[in-house]
Design a protein around this motif. Structure first.
Motif, PDB file in Angstrom:
ATOM      1  N   ILE A  37       1.037  -0.872  -0.145  1.00  0.00           N
ATOM      2  CA  ILE A  37      -0.435   0.325  -0.063  1.00  0.00           C
ATOM      3  C   ILE A  37       0.755   0.912   0.155  1.00  0.00           C
ATOM      4  N   ASP A  38       2.084   0.916   0.867  1.00  0.00           N
ATOM      5  CA  ASP A  38       3.405   2.021   1.190  1.00  0.00           C
ATOM      6  C   ASP A  38       3.098   2.693  -0.547  1.00  0.00           C
ATOM      7  N   GLU A  39       4.048   1.152  -0.976  1.00  0.00           N
ATOM      8  CA  GLU A  39       4.789   1.586  -2.098  1.00  0.00           C
ATOM      9  C   GLU A  39       3.295   2.195  -3.402  1.00  0.00           C
ATOM     10  N   THR A  40       2.567   1.599  -3.178  1.00  0.00           N
ATOM     11  CA  THR A  40       1.371   1.839  -4.753  1.00  0.00           C
ATOM     12  C   THR A  40       0.315   2.731  -4.828  1.00  0.00           C
ATOM     13  N   PRO A  41       0.479   3.162  -5.429  1.00  0.00           N
ATOM     14  CA  PRO A  41      -0.311   4.668  -5.058  1.00  0.00           C
ATOM     15  C   PRO A  41      -2.600   4.489  -5.240  1.00  0.00           C
ATOM     16  N   ALA A  42      -2.027   3.434  -6.405  1.00  0.00           N
ATOM     17  CA  ALA A  42      -3.653   2.613  -6.417  1.00  0.00           C
ATOM     18  C   ALA A  42      -4.066   2.243  -5.404  1.00  0.00           C
ATOM     19  N   ILE A  49       0.355  -1.004  10.224  1.00  0.00           N
ATOM     20  CA  ILE A  49      -0.273  -0.564   9.434  1.00  0.00           C
ATOM     21  C   ILE A  49       0.052   1.142   9.663  1.00  0.00           C
ATOM     22  N   ARG A  50       0.480   1.711  11.046  1.00  0.00           N
ATOM     23  CA  ARG A  50       0.614   3.305  11.978  1.00  0.00           C
ATOM     24  C   ARG A  50       1.466   3.094  11.518  1.00  0.00           C
ATOM     25  N   ALA A  51       2.707   2.332  11.460  1.00  0.00           N
ATOM     26  CA  ALA A  51       3.379   2.726  10.823  1.00  0.00           C
ATOM     27  C   ALA A  51       4.165   3.495   9.722  1.00  0.00           C
ATOM     28  N   ALA A  52       2.806   3.110   9.000  1.00  0.00           N
ATOM     29  CA  ALA A  52       3.158   3.298   7.316  1.00  0.00           C
ATOM     30  C   ALA A  52       3.381   5.107   6.924  1.00  0.00           C
ATOM     31  N   LYS A  53       4.230   5.137   5.304  1.00  0.00           N
ATOM     32  CA  LYS A  53       4.556   6.107   5.691  1.00  0.00           C
ATOM     33  C   LYS A  53       3.395   7.260   5.039  1.00  0.00           C
ATOM     34  N   ARG A  54       2.698   6.365   4.740  1.00  0.00           N
ATOM     35  CA  ARG A  54       1.196   7.496   4.417  1.00  0.00           C
ATOM     36  C   ARG A  54      -0.020   7.029   4.951  1.00  0.00           C
ATOM     37  N   PRO A  55      -0.498   7.498   5.751  1.00  0.00           N
ATOM     38  CA  PRO A  55      -2.045   7.197   6.486  1.00  0.00           C
ATOM     39  C   PRO A  55      -2.569   6.542   6.145  1.00  0.00           C
ATOM     40  N   ILE A  56      -3.095   5.192   6.775  1.00  0.00           N
ATOM     41  CA  ILE A  56      -3.701   4.225   6.250  1.00  0.00           C
ATOM     42  C   ILE A  56      -5.361   4.243   6.714  1.00  0.00           C
ATOM     43  N   SER A  57      -6.495   4.487   6.758  1.00  0.00           N
ATOM     44  CA  SER A  57      -7.617   4.262   7.564  1.00  0.00           C
ATOM     45  C   SER A  57      -7.896   2.655   8.044  1.00  0.00           C
ATOM     46  N   VAL A  58      -7.594   2.488   9.511  1.00  0.00           N
ATOM     47  CA  VAL A  58      -8.506   1.504   9.127  1.00  0.00           C
ATOM     48  C   VAL A  58     -10.412   1.219   9.886  1.00  0.00           C
ATOM     49  N   THR A  59     -10.716  -0.382   9.311  1.00  0.00           N
ATOM     50  CA  THR A  59     -12.323  -0.199  10.413  1.00  0.00           C
ATOM     51  C   THR A  59     -12.074  -1.750  10.120  1.00  0.00           C
ATOM     52  N   SER A  60     -13.098  -2.378  11.572  1.00  0.00           N
ATOM     53  CA  SER A  60     -13.530  -2.945  11.586  1.00  0.00           C
ATOM     54  C   SER A  60     -14.926  -3.718  12.095  1.00  0.00           C
ATOM     55  N   ASP A  61     -15.000  -4.831  12.026  1.00  0.00           N
ATOM     56  CA  ASP A  61     -16.227  -5.527  12.992  1.00  0.00           C
ATOM     57  C   ASP A  61     -16.287  -5.719  14.475  1.00  0.00           C
ATOM     58  N   ILE A  62     -16.860  -5.804  15.586  1.00  0.00           N
ATOM     59  CA  ILE A  62     -16.438  -6.379  16.004  1.00  0.00           C
ATOM     60  C   ILE A  62     -18.153  -6.694  16.842  1.00  0.00           C
ATOM     61  N   ILE A  63     -18.274  -7.856  17.128  1.00  0.00           N
ATOM     62  CA  ILE A  63     -19.875  -8.918  18.223  1.00  0.00           C
ATOM     63  C   ILE A  63     -19.310  -8.607  19.588  1.00  0.00           C
ATOM     64  N   VAL A  64     -20.569  -8.107  20.046  1.00  0.00           N
ATOM     65  CA  VAL A  64     -20.819  -7.843  21.545  1.00  0.00           C
ATOM     66  C   VAL A  64     -21.872  -8.966  22.013  1.00  0.00           C
ATOM     67  N   GLY A  65     -21.571  -9.902  23.056  1.00  0.00           N
ATOM     68  CA  GLY A  65     -23.126 -10.287  24.348  1.00  0.00           C
ATOM     69  C   GLY A  65     -21.825 -12.153  23.421  1.00  0.00           C
ATOM     70  N   PHE A  66     -21.188 -12.218  22.687  1.00  0.00           N
ATOM     71  CA  PHE A  66     -20.731 -13.790  22.961  1.00  0.00           C
ATOM     72  C   PHE A  66     -21.249 -14.645  23.657  1.00  0.00           C
ATOM     73  N   PRO A  67     -21.449 -15.725  23.759  1.00  0.00           N
ATOM     74  CA  PRO A  67     -21.794 -16.454  25.083  1.00  0.00           C
ATOM     75  C   PRO A  67     -20.293 -16.827  26.086  1.00  0.00           C
ATOM     76  N   GLY A  68     -20.894 -15.588  27.506  1.00  0.00           N
ATOM     77  CA  GLY A  68     -19.886 -16.034  28.339  1.00  0.00           C
ATOM     78  C   GLY A  68     -19.077 -14.611  28.408  1.00  0.00           C
ATOM     79  N   GLU A  69     -19.110 -13.984  28.132  1.00  0.00           N
ATOM     80  CA  GLU A  69     -18.850 -12.242  27.937  1.00  0.00           C
ATOM     81  C   GLU A  69     -19.350 -11.586  29.127  1.00  0.00           C
ATOM     82  N   SER A  96     -13.192   9.230  -0.069  1.00  0.00           N
ATOM     83  CA  SER A  96     -11.542   9.175  -0.387  1.00  0.00           C
ATOM     84  C   SER A  96     -11.294   8.159  -0.940  1.00  0.00           C
ATOM     85  N   SER A  97      -9.753   8.132  -0.700  1.00  0.00           N
ATOM     86  CA  SER A  97      -8.825   6.780  -1.036  1.00  0.00           C
ATOM     87  C   SER A  97      -9.129   5.859   0.705  1.00  0.00           C
ATOM     88  N   SER A  98      -9.328   6.709   1.453  1.00  0.00           N
ATOM     89  CA  SER A  98      -9.680   6.237   2.893  1.00  0.00           C
ATOM     90  C   SER A  98     -10.872   5.470   3.121  1.00  0.00           C
TER      91      SER A  98
END
Ligand code: 5AD
Ligand code: SF4
Length: 487
Positions: free
Chosen positions: A298-303, A339-359, A449-451
């Motif tokens: 990602i760092d090396e390839t603008p596309a 990812i945070r150490a990359a030369k250009r800022p990279i946006s990060v997103t995630s999935d999270i589950i709450v209430g899995f049995p025993g949580e 945006s690209s991000s």
């Protein structure tokens, strides 16, 4: 971790483009269709032709981008057989639902849709495709006897054959095999989005996360040969697409089955150099197969877009182990560090589950502190929903529904604060935006945006759809940015 999501119990904090929600149906010109009345005996509707001589189909899609793209391919198969798309299901000869079963609500929705046809099927062919088809199989005929076609995604290669059986008067046809090592290739794919084109590079999933029905509904992992992927990217570029999204349940587990034996990173770099392709996205990445080389590429390839969707599911090691996620919190956060150490800022997103049995409350607190540590740009959040064919379905210590909902609200509020703070910091920055919509009433344009940040902006220019332009951010909200076109 799939890329599937549905509106429902989920995500209050919206996230990247097009991952959520009911994905809509194909539109086409309506026309007067004579429907036969003696319903299922010989499936007369399929041979009932419209005034333009073409049988018509209506296809409605639920769930993830994989499903949306499968629907594009299914439509391609149908158009190739001489069918015509019809936007009004009441007028269509063939009514298809491409379904999602990731959470219970999603699956219930499909049966509600099928119920609509109970007394008014009127000779139509009603078909169920996708994950509910695979999960429920022939049971669907029991619950909705007016259904004629049940076909899971791992059997889509058989669709032409199944359609031929229906056209010949077949009453009930099924495609439910999972033991396929093939992927769904078709000559014609009907592209639904004029801006962004999807390419499936890997189907199925070989992980066995305790909560997830996907390995059951989509079957084992199968990667496509790299030359087929590159050829498709070239065709799309020639057709005028400049943004491509590579798809897979675990997209970064890609392994080229051909002699070239390309890695995921080899493929990423190659797609990014196809002339005409300006943006390459990929989703969904599994943390276990997320290597430093991806960040370097990602760092090396603008596309290659500066966005990674990296679902964590929980911040607690105990819950991660129970979920069979194959990594620890620390290992996950290490990858975020890369990812945070990359030369250009990279946006990060995630999935999270709450209430899995025993949580426990303490486990849940660890998901909250993980949000602080990861500083996601967006999350998709879900309350745990027990699914058939999963190892978690009979686990003890279920978390009560009210408590799940409470945790979901707390999680989303914490994430909202993070997004407000981070988006405010973007005021004054300029992003390259690919314009994908106009809101005439508000006098505004929208783009990404690209991000993958959603930016609403004003411009003095007309005809911006599909253009890449510069937009300066003037305001940051929790879920989007506002800006102005820099001429
Ligand atoms: N209950 C709740 N959420 C689930 N997901 C997958 N299975 C379930 C389930 N049984 C979520 C995961 C996955 C996303 C696509 O859906 O977070 O990454
Ligand atoms: Fe993703 Fe796990 Fe489901 Fe596979 S089993 S699709 S890795 S959540």
């Amino acid at each position: 971790m799939g890329i599937e999501t549905l509106a429902g119990q989920a995500a209050v904090v919206p996230a990247p483009a097009g991952r959520h929600g009911h994905l809509g149906s194909f539109a086409a010109n309506a026309s007067n269709v004579a429907t036969a009345s003696d319903a299922h005996l010989t499936n007369p509707a399929i041979s009932t032709e419209t005034s333009d001589g073409k049988k018509s189909f209506y296809l409605e899609t639920f769930g993830c981008q994989m499903n949306a793209h499968d629907s594009e391919k299914v439509s391609g198969v149908l158009l190739g057989r001489g069918y015509r798309a019809e936007e009004n299901p009441a007028l269509a000869d063939l009514v298809l639902y491409n379904t999602c079963s990731i959470r219970e609500k999603a699956a219930q929705k499909v049966f509600a849709r099928l119920g609509d046809w109970k007394t008014v099927a009127n000779g139509k062919i009603i078909g169920v495709l996708g994950c509910v088809a695979q999960q429920e199989g022939e049971e669907i005929f029991e619950r909705a006897p007016w259904v004629s076609l049940v076909c899971g995604s791992a059997s889509y290669r058989k669709l032409p054959e199944l359609l031929a059986q229906l056209e010949a008067g077949g009453r009930r046809v099924t495609g439910l095999d999972l033991d396929t090592d093939e992927t769904f290739e078709t000559e014609i794919t009907r592209r639904d989005n004029l801006i962004r084109a999807y390419i499936t590079i890997i189907e199925g999933c070989d992980y066995s996360c305790a909560y997830c029905v996907v390995p059951h509904t989509r079957g084992p992992e199968r990667s496509r040969a790299s030359d087929a992927v590159i050829a498709e990217a070239r065709r799309l570029a020639d057709a005028g697409y400049s943004e491509i999204q590579l798809l897979g349940q675990t997209v970064n587990s890609y392994r080229d089955p051909s002699m070239r034996k390309w890695s995921f990173v080899d493929l990423l770099r190659a797609v990014a150099t196809v002339p005409g392709i300006r943006r390459v996205r990929f989703t969904t990445s599994h943390p276990n197969d997320f290597y430093r080389e991806i960040v370097e590429a990602i760092d090396e390839t603008p596309a290659l877009c500066d966005h990674v969707h990296l679902p964590v599911q929980s911040g607690s090691d105990r819950v991660l182990r129970a979920m069979r996620r194959t990594y620890t919190r620390e290992e996950y956060l290490q990858k975020i560090e890369w990812i945070r150490a990359a030369k250009r800022p990279i946006s990060v997103t995630s999935d999270i589950i709450v209430g899995f049995p025993g949580e426990t409350p303490a486990d849940f607190e660890e998901s909250l502190t993980l949000l602080d540590a990861a500083q996601y740009d967006a999350i998709f959040s879900f309350t745990y929903s027990p699914r058939p064919y999963t190892s978690a379905k009979d686990l003890p210590d279920a978390v009560p529904e009210e408590e799940k909902s409470r945790r979901l609200a707390v999680l989303n509020e914490r994430q909202r604060q993070i997004q407000i703070a981070n988006n405010e910091k973007l005021v004054g920055e300029t992003f390259e935006v690919l314009v994908d919509a106009r809101h005439a009433a508000r006098g505004q344009w929208t783009g990404r945006s690209s991000s993958n940040r959603l930016i609403n902006f004003t411009s003095t220019r007309e005809n911006l759809l599909g253009e890449y332009i510069s937009v300066r951010v003037t305001r940051g909200g929790p879920n989007s940015l506002a800006g102005e076109h820099v001429l």
